[in-house]
Enzyme design. Structure first.
Site, PDB file in Angstrom:
ATOM      1  N   LYS A   1     -10.511 -17.518  26.379  1.00 60.88           N
ATOM      2  CA  LYS A   1     -11.684 -17.095  25.619  1.00 60.88           C
ATOM      3  C   LYS A   1     -11.224 -16.343  24.377  1.00 60.88           C
ATOM      4  CE  LYS A   1     -14.433 -13.529  25.227  1.00 60.88           C
ATOM      5  NZ  LYS A   1     -14.808 -13.677  23.821  1.00 60.88           N
TER       6      LYS A   1
ATOM      7  N   GLY B   1      -6.979  -6.226  24.012  1.00 56.66           N
ATOM      8  CA  GLY B   1      -8.172  -5.681  23.366  1.00 56.66           C
ATOM      9  C   GLY B   1      -8.256  -4.185  23.583  1.00 56.66           C
ATOM     10  N   SER B   2      -9.469  -3.679  23.571  1.00 55.82           N
ATOM     11  CA  SER B   2      -9.667  -2.227  23.645  1.00 55.82           C
ATOM     12  C   SER B   2      -9.482  -1.714  25.081  1.00 55.82           C
ATOM     13  CB  SER B   2     -11.079  -1.888  23.173  1.00 55.82           C
ATOM     14  OG  SER B   2     -12.025  -2.493  24.025  1.00 55.82           O
TER      15      SER B   2
ATOM     16  N   GLY C   1     -10.627  -3.215  28.656  1.00 54.12           N
ATOM     17  CA  GLY C   1      -9.562  -3.400  29.645  1.00 54.12           C
ATOM     18  C   GLY C   1      -9.959  -2.817  30.997  1.00 54.12           C
TER      19      GLY C   1
ATOM     20  N   GLU D   1      -2.981  -5.610  27.421  1.00 50.99           N
ATOM     21  CA  GLU D   1      -2.337  -5.074  26.216  1.00 50.99           C
ATOM     22  C   GLU D   1      -3.441  -4.368  25.441  1.00 50.99           C
ATOM     23  OE1 GLU D   1      -1.295  -4.114  23.108  1.00 50.99           O
ATOM     24  OE2 GLU D   1      -0.978  -6.138  22.316  1.00 50.99           O
TER      25      GLU D   1
ATOM     26  N   CYS E   1      -2.236  -3.620  16.917  1.00 49.97           N
ATOM     27  CA  CYS E   1      -2.133  -2.651  18.030  1.00 49.97           C
ATOM     28  C   CYS E   1      -0.913  -1.754  17.869  1.00 49.97           C
ATOM     29  CB  CYS E   1      -2.087  -3.338  19.389  1.00 49.97           C
ATOM     30  SG  CYS E   1      -2.107  -5.092  19.369  1.00 49.97           S
TER      31      CYS E   1
ATOM     32  N   GLU F   1      -7.285   5.511  18.526  1.00 55.97           N
ATOM     33  CA  GLU F   1      -6.857   4.343  17.744  1.00 55.97           C
ATOM     34  C   GLU F   1      -7.975   3.986  16.760  1.00 55.97           C
ATOM     35  OE1 GLU F   1      -6.553   0.467  19.739  1.00 55.97           O
ATOM     36  OE2 GLU F   1      -4.657   0.180  18.697  1.00 55.97           O
TER      37      GLU F   1
HETATM   38  P1  ADP Z   1     -13.126  -5.385  19.992  1.00 54.61           P
HETATM   39  O1  ADP Z   1     -14.523  -4.905  20.216  1.00 54.61           O
HETATM   40  O2  ADP Z   1     -12.317  -4.449  19.206  1.00 54.61           O
HETATM   41  O3  ADP Z   1     -13.054  -6.827  19.579  1.00 54.61           O
HETATM   42  P2  ADP Z   1     -12.804  -5.807  22.768  1.00 54.61           P
HETATM   43  O4  ADP Z   1     -11.821  -5.240  23.698  1.00 54.61           O
HETATM   44  O5  ADP Z   1     -14.234  -5.480  23.036  1.00 54.61           O
HETATM   45  O6  ADP Z   1     -12.360  -5.337  21.358  1.00 54.61           O
HETATM   46  O7  ADP Z   1     -12.668  -7.393  22.668  1.00 54.61           O
HETATM   47  C1  ADP Z   1     -11.516  -8.120  22.949  1.00 54.61           C
HETATM   48  C2  ADP Z   1     -11.912  -9.376  23.696  1.00 54.61           C
HETATM   49  O8  ADP Z   1     -12.524  -8.994  24.924  1.00 54.61           O
HETATM   50  C3  ADP Z   1     -12.929 -10.253  22.971  1.00 54.61           C
HETATM   51  O9  ADP Z   1     -12.613 -11.613  23.214  1.00 54.61           O
HETATM   52  C4  ADP Z   1     -14.224  -9.873  23.645  1.00 54.61           C
HETATM   53  O10 ADP Z   1     -15.216 -10.873  23.595  1.00 54.61           O
HETATM   54  C5  ADP Z   1     -13.768  -9.658  25.067  1.00 54.61           C
HETATM   55  N1  ADP Z   1     -14.665  -8.816  25.879  1.00 54.61           N
HETATM   56  C6  ADP Z   1     -15.525  -7.865  25.463  1.00 54.61           C
HETATM   57  N2  ADP Z   1     -16.181  -7.322  26.506  1.00 54.61           N
HETATM   58  C7  ADP Z   1     -15.728  -7.939  27.631  1.00 54.61           C
HETATM   59  C8  ADP Z   1     -15.998  -7.820  29.024  1.00 54.61           C
HETATM   60  N3  ADP Z   1     -16.888  -6.956  29.494  1.00 54.61           N
HETATM   61  N4  ADP Z   1     -15.326  -8.615  29.882  1.00 54.61           N
HETATM   62  C9  ADP Z   1     -14.399  -9.481  29.427  1.00 54.61           C
HETATM   63  N5  ADP Z   1     -14.103  -9.649  28.132  1.00 54.61           N
HETATM   64  C10 ADP Z   1     -14.748  -8.898  27.219  1.00 54.61           C
END
Ligand code: ADP
Length: 499
Positions: A193, A246-247, A251, A268, A302, A399
């Site tokens: 995804k 991601g964030s 995570g 990560e 990151c 961050e």
């Molecule tokens: P940002 O908001 O800085 O893009 P995120 O950590 O929210 O950082 O997003 C990183 C990835 O995680 C994206 O592909 C996002 O769609 C996905 N994501 C966001 N929320 C969820 C969730 N609850 N479960 C799984 N994946 C998610």
């Protein structure tokens, strides 16, 4: 959709943008169950450049079933040597389509084209080729067991199974390939995804994988939002492992969702990486390194060196060098020649970064360079330097993920104390040390609580070097053989030869 697409965009990229994109499931482009679409923007203009499918949880079910089918069917029958050849063909096709991929990456992520064309695209080709080499070399061992009687014991390294991979928007190609390449090498099947903001190059990679002969269902690409797509993938009982970049907040959610079937998890999660400059360092090189680390791709990295600690004897000259570079950076569209720095990804990110700059000043930091949004359209933030930053300020502790450098000085020569100051963070992704004293460099490297330490450099983008963090920067390492370990299970087989 805009008719006003940047003139430097080539025919192939233009044709790709104008397609009616679908989901890539089981080797075919198929429509979603839901039928909704998301607009994809060029962050340098704010204009719509494409639309993609907003997938549903039942689309995820279909993709997971396709991956399972491939894993237990055609993919299992492919020998390691054939897997290598497929992956090498995939790498060759990426090279053959490098201009198109680089342009798509540039227009969707905002990163200047030369970085995409000379950095990201060759980088993912290298990653594929490096990982392709492991397929035939990731064997098990024959441990010398001490059990009574006569035994033959060995270990097998097997694919972990169906993996869900969830990636962010800052490096869409790299983040995809850091996860896809080791998973393919290990023999896993993937449901990827991409970020809802930057899904285009992942879709193109999925097509090229098929063209390379990788069987249908081995690499599925499902576009859409974190919820419901990412969350369904993380919680899915048919997924054996989830890999996420991601964030930290997301995570943690993924970790909770993954607990249902105790799937394997690698994370990560970013950082707040210190850069420590000693007075004997090559200040010109250090300033160039700092600026490229925090301003390149507008700080959306990151491992960006976002906390700068300079010995007081070098502090003033170092800051002058940095400010000169920051003020001289040309901001613009990534496809415009001469652009040094592009936009941040979205209006939301722009507001977030501007909010941090404002809060830094409110909490007592001083603006040394930059400081504001820039331009009439698109999501641009000036390269910004804050001085007088202290622990406890939000800009110091959190961050920012934007082009904001927090500069501080130190007057100490005690390495333990310097390291303790730099390590005072919940994160531990990267650290950078600048000195010509080799003993001090090694001693500092040992003292840093970080998964990646660079000396007289700010980054080391090599497929062989493990990448990941200590503390709240994540779990596991991508790149290197450590990435293969993330995608394999080890089985111990013991045979009693006397029975
Ligand atoms: P940002 O908001 O800085 O893009 P995120 O950590 O929210 O950082 O997003 C990183 C990835 O995680 C994206 O592909 C996002 O769609 C996905 N994501 C966001 N929320 C969820 C969730 N609850 N479960 C799984 N994946 C998610």
């Amino acid at each position: 959709m805009t008719t006003n697409i940047h003139p430097a965009l080539g025919e192939a990229a233009r044709a790709f943008l104008s397609r009616e994109h679908q989901l890539l499931i089981d080797g075919r482009m198929i429509a979603s169950d839901g039928g909704r679409r998301t607009e994809i923007l060029d962050p340098a203009t704010g204009e719509v450049i494409a639309t993609v499918v907003e997938a549903t949880a039942s689309d995820v079910d279909r993709a997971v079933a396709a991956a399972r089918g491939a894993l237990e069917g055609a993919w299992r029958k492919v020998t390691p040597a054939e897997r290598t050849r497929m992956m090498l063909r995939f790498a060759g096709l990426i090279e053959a389509n490098a201009d198109e991929l680089a342009q798509l990456e540039c227009i969707n992520s905002g990163k200047p084209l030369p970085f995409c064309r000379n950095g990201d695209v060759p980088g993912i080709v290298e990653m594929l080729r490096y990982m392709a080499g492991w397929t035939t070399k990731m064997g098990g061992e024959t441990p010398n067991v001490s059990l009574p009687g006569e035994w033959h014991a060995y270990t097998l390294r097997e694919p972990v199974g169906v993996v869900g991979q969830i990636i962010p928007w800052n490096f869409p190609l790299n983040m995809a390939m850091w996860k896809i390449a080791p998973a393919l090498a290990a023999g896993c099947a993937v449901v990827m995804k991409p970020s809802e903001q930057t899904p285009l190059t992942a879709l193109r990679l999925g097509e090229l994988a098929l063209e390379a002969g990788i069987p249908p269902g081995v690499l599925n690409i499902v576009t859409g939002f974190g919820h419901p797509v990412g969350s369904a993938l993380a919680a899915h009982p048919g997924v054996d492992k989830v890999a996420f970049t991601g964030s930290g907040e997301t995570g943690r959610r993924i970790l909770q969702a993954a607990s249902g079937n105790l799937k394997r998890v690698s994370l990560e999660l970013g950082g707040k990486s210190p850069v420590i400059v000693f007075p004997d360092a090559n200040l010109e090189a250090a300033a160039a390194g700092v600026c490229s680390s925090i301003f390149f791709h507008a700080g959306q990295i990151c491992a960006a060196g976002s906390r700068l600690y300079v010995h007081e004897r070098a502090y003033e000259p170092m800051l002058e060098l940095i400010a000169k570079r920051a003020n001289g950076m040309k901001m613009g569209h990534g496809l415009d020649a001469g652009t040094d720095m592009g936009p941040v990804i979205s209006r939301r990110q722009l507001d977030r970064v501007a909010g941090y700059i404002h809060s830094g000043q409110e909490e007592g930091a001083t603006l040394y360079a930059g400081g504001g949004a820039s331009g009439e359209r698109g999501f641009f933030v000036q390269p910004t330097v804050l001085t007088g930053v202290k622990p406890g300020m939000k800009v110091h502790d959190e961050e920012i993920f934007g082009p904001v450098l927090c500069a501080m000085s130190f007057d100490d020569d005690d390495l333990d104390r310097i390291a303790a100051t730099a390590n005072a963070s919940t994160y531990g992704l990267a650290a950078s040390i600048w000195t010509k004293d080799i003993g001090r460099a090694h001693k500092m490297a040992r003292r840093m609580q970080a998964g990646i330490v660079n000396v007289n450099a700010l980054s080391s983008p090599d497929a062989t070097l493990p990448y990941g963090g200590y503390k709240q920067s994540g779990w596991g390492r991508e790149r290197g053989f450590e990435a293969i370990e993330l995608y394999t299970e080890v089985k111990a087989v013991a045979i009693n030869l006397n029975n």
